[in-house]
Design an enzyme around this catalytic site. Structure first.
Site, PDB file in Angstrom:
ATOM      1  N   CYS A   5      -1.658  -4.487   9.485  1.00 15.34           N
ATOM      2  CA  CYS A   5      -2.207  -5.772   9.044  1.00 15.34           C
ATOM      3  C   CYS A   5      -3.373  -5.378   8.269  1.00 15.34           C
ATOM      4  O   CYS A   5      -4.430  -4.761   9.006  1.00 15.34           O
ATOM      5  CB  CYS A   5      -2.531  -6.852  10.018  1.00 15.34           C
ATOM      6  SG  CYS A   5      -3.236  -8.142   9.641  1.00 15.34           S
ATOM      7  N   CYS A  51      -2.632  -6.230   1.158  1.00 12.84           N
ATOM      8  CA  CYS A  51      -2.276  -7.188   2.225  1.00 12.84           C
ATOM      9  C   CYS A  51      -0.816  -6.890   2.297  1.00 12.84           C
ATOM     10  O   CYS A  51      -0.113  -6.507   1.389  1.00 12.84           O
ATOM     11  CB  CYS A  51      -2.325  -8.597   1.705  1.00 12.84           C
ATOM     12  SG  CYS A  51      -1.791  -9.868   2.873  1.00 12.84           S
ATOM     13  N   GLU A  94       5.921 -15.452   1.897  1.00 15.92           N
ATOM     14  CA  GLU A  94       6.721 -15.981   2.907  1.00 15.92           C
ATOM     15  C   GLU A  94       7.559 -17.135   2.764  1.00 15.92           C
ATOM     16  O   GLU A  94       8.424 -17.054   3.450  1.00 15.92           O
ATOM     17  CB  GLU A  94       5.526 -16.762   4.066  1.00 15.92           C
ATOM     18  CG  GLU A  94       4.815 -16.045   4.463  1.00 15.92           C
ATOM     19  CD  GLU A  94       4.627 -15.923   6.259  1.00 15.92           C
ATOM     20  OE1 GLU A  94       5.120 -16.872   6.585  1.00 15.92           O
ATOM     21  OE2 GLU A  94       4.295 -14.986   6.840  1.00 15.92           O
ATOM     22  N   ASP A 140       0.933  -6.834  13.611  1.00 13.86           N
ATOM     23  CA  ASP A 140       0.305  -7.529  12.448  1.00 13.86           C
ATOM     24  C   ASP A 140       0.224  -9.036  12.912  1.00 13.86           C
ATOM     25  O   ASP A 140       0.651  -9.385  13.950  1.00 13.86           O
ATOM     26  CB  ASP A 140       1.502  -7.438  11.313  1.00 13.86           C
ATOM     27  CG  ASP A 140       1.159  -7.993   9.912  1.00 13.86           C
ATOM     28  OD1 ASP A 140       0.018  -8.128   9.493  1.00 13.86           O
ATOM     29  OD2 ASP A 140       2.140  -8.909   9.558  1.00 13.86           O
ATOM     30  N   SER A 141      -0.560  -9.712  11.903  1.00  6.68           N
ATOM     31  CA  SER A 141      -0.641 -11.147  12.198  1.00  6.68           C
ATOM     32  C   SER A 141       0.793 -12.019  12.191  1.00  6.68           C
ATOM     33  O   SER A 141       0.685 -13.073  12.551  1.00  6.68           O
ATOM     34  CB  SER A 141      -1.664 -11.684  10.903  1.00  6.68           C
ATOM     35  OG  SER A 141      -1.135 -11.490   9.734  1.00  6.68           O
ATOM     36  N   HIS A 164       1.820  -8.495   2.954  1.00  7.79           N
ATOM     37  CA  HIS A 164       2.482  -9.457   2.188  1.00  7.79           C
ATOM     38  C   HIS A 164       3.029  -8.937   0.909  1.00  7.79           C
ATOM     39  O   HIS A 164       3.992  -9.514   0.100  1.00  7.79           O
ATOM     40  CB  HIS A 164       2.372 -10.773   2.484  1.00  7.79           C
ATOM     41  CG  HIS A 164       2.455 -11.564   3.623  1.00  7.79           C
ATOM     42  ND1 HIS A 164       1.873 -11.183   4.673  1.00  7.79           N
ATOM     43  CD2 HIS A 164       3.120 -12.637   4.081  1.00  7.79           C
ATOM     44  CE1 HIS A 164       2.103 -11.925   5.702  1.00  7.79           C
ATOM     45  NE2 HIS A 164       3.062 -12.884   5.266  1.00  7.79           N
TER      46      HIS A 164
END
Ligand code: DGL
Length: 271
Positions: free
Chosen positions: A76, A187, A155, A13-14, A189
Site C-alpha cells: 500500500c 498507488c 474499484e 494493504d488498505s 490501484h
C-alpha cells in the site's frame, strides 16, 4: 532459522489494491505461500492522518505475525509513505514497502531526469516518492500530483469508460506539460488503469508500476536473506479482510484477472 524459508510471505494493504502486488508475486515467485490482509473495513487510508495509518499498520503487522510469516510486504503506497519507518522500528521482521522500489524503477527508466508521480492525497502530501528519488539522485526533477478519483474508478471497474478518460486527462495533462518521461503509478490501484493512463500520456512516457518493481526488490531481498522458498509446489494463497469478504473477491477477480480464493473476515481491532 533454516526452515523459515518455507513460511509464507505476509502482505497488507488498505483493501483490494495490494492484489496488484499479489499478481506480480504469482508471476515471479510462484512457489511462495501468501497470507494477504486487506483492511477493507477501514479503507481508504489515503485521506487519514499519519498517526492513524501507523496504528492501523501496527495492527496489520501483528495479525500477519500471528500467521507465522517470514517477511512482510506493505503493498500500500499510503501505508508505505506514512508508516514504514515506524513499523520497521517496532517489529523484528524484514519489511518491504512499495516506495523505495518504485523510486528505483523511476530512476532506472528516466533518461530526461523529469519524473512524474501520482498517488493518493496522503502519499503525495508526505513527499515520500520525491524524498526516495532524491535520496538516489538529487538532480532528478520530480512532479507529484494527487489523483484520488482513480482509486474509486479502479474499484468500480471504470477502466475503459469515457468519464475515466476525461478525468485522466484532467489529472495528467499538467504533468505531461512538464515534459516528464517517466510516471510512477504510486498507488496500488493504478495499474488497473494502466491502459487509459498510457493513452493520455502517450508512448514516450514510461509507466513505473510500483507493484512490479516491489516484487523485483522482494525477490532480491529474499535471496540475500536466504528466505526464498526452494520447494517446487505451487504457492498457497490465503486472504483475510476486515469487512465485506464477498466484495473483496468480486472486485479482486477484476484486479487479478483470475479467481481469488474466498476471503475470511477477521476483527483487526483485536490485534
Ligand atoms: N492502497 C492504497 C494506496 O496504495 C489505496 C488508496 C487508499 O487506501 O487510499 O495508496
Amino acid at each position: 532459522m533454516a526452515d523459515d524459508s518455507s513460511k509464507p510471505i505476509g502482505i497488507f494493504d488498505s483493501g483490494i489494491g495490494g492484489l496488484t502486488v499479489v499478481g506480480e508475486l504469482m508471476k515471479h515467485l510462484p512457489n511462495e505461500d501468501i497470507v494477504y490482509f486487506g483492511d477493507t473495513g477501514r479503507f481508504p487510508y489515503g485521506v487519514r492522518s499519519a498517526s492513524v495509518i501507523q496504528r492501523f499498520s501496527r495492527q496489520n503487522v501483528r495479525f500477519l505475525l500471528m500467521k507465522k510469516v517470514k517477511y512482510i510486504i506493505v503493498a500500500c503506497n499510503t501505508a508505505s509513505a506514512q508508516a514504514l519507518d515506524s513499523i520497521r522500528e517496532d517489529f523484528d521482521i524484514p519489511i518491504m514497502g512499495v516506495i523505495e522500489p518504485g523510486a528505483k524503477g523511476a530512476l532506472a527508466m528516466s533518461k530526461a531526469g523529469k519524473i512524474g508521480v501520482i498517488g493518493s492525497t496522503g502519499t503525495v502530501a508526505s513527499s515520500s516518492y520525491t524524498k526516495a528519488i532524491h535520496k538516489l539522485d538529487e538532480r532528478m526533477e520530480v512532479f507529484a500530483s494527487a489523483t484520488p478519483l482513480f482509486v474509486a474508478l479502479a474499484e468500480e471497474g471504470y477502466v475503459d469508460k469515457p468519464a475515466t478518460k476525461l478525468i485522466a486527462e484532467d489529472y495528467l495533462l499538467p504533468l505531461k506539460e512538464k515534459g516528464i518521461d517517466c510516471l510512477v503509478l504510486g498507488c496500488t490501484h493504478f495499474p488497473v488503469l494502466k491502459d487509459v493512463i498510457a493513452e493520455v500520456m502517450e508512448s514516450r512516457v514510461y509507466l513505473v508500476d510500483s507493484a512490479e518493481w516491489t516484487v523485483k526488490s522482494v525477490k532480491d531481498d529474499l535471496y540475500k536473506r536466504k528466505l526464498l522458498n526452494s520447494t517446487n509446489k505451487p504457492g498457497v494463497y490465503q486472504y483475510f479482510v476486515s469487512d465485506t469478504p464477498d466484495k473483496f473477491v468480486q472486485v479482486g477477480n477484476r484486479f487479478l484477472g483470475k479467481g481469488v480464493a474466498p476471503a475470511k473476515k477477521i476483527d483487526i481491532e483485536k490485534y
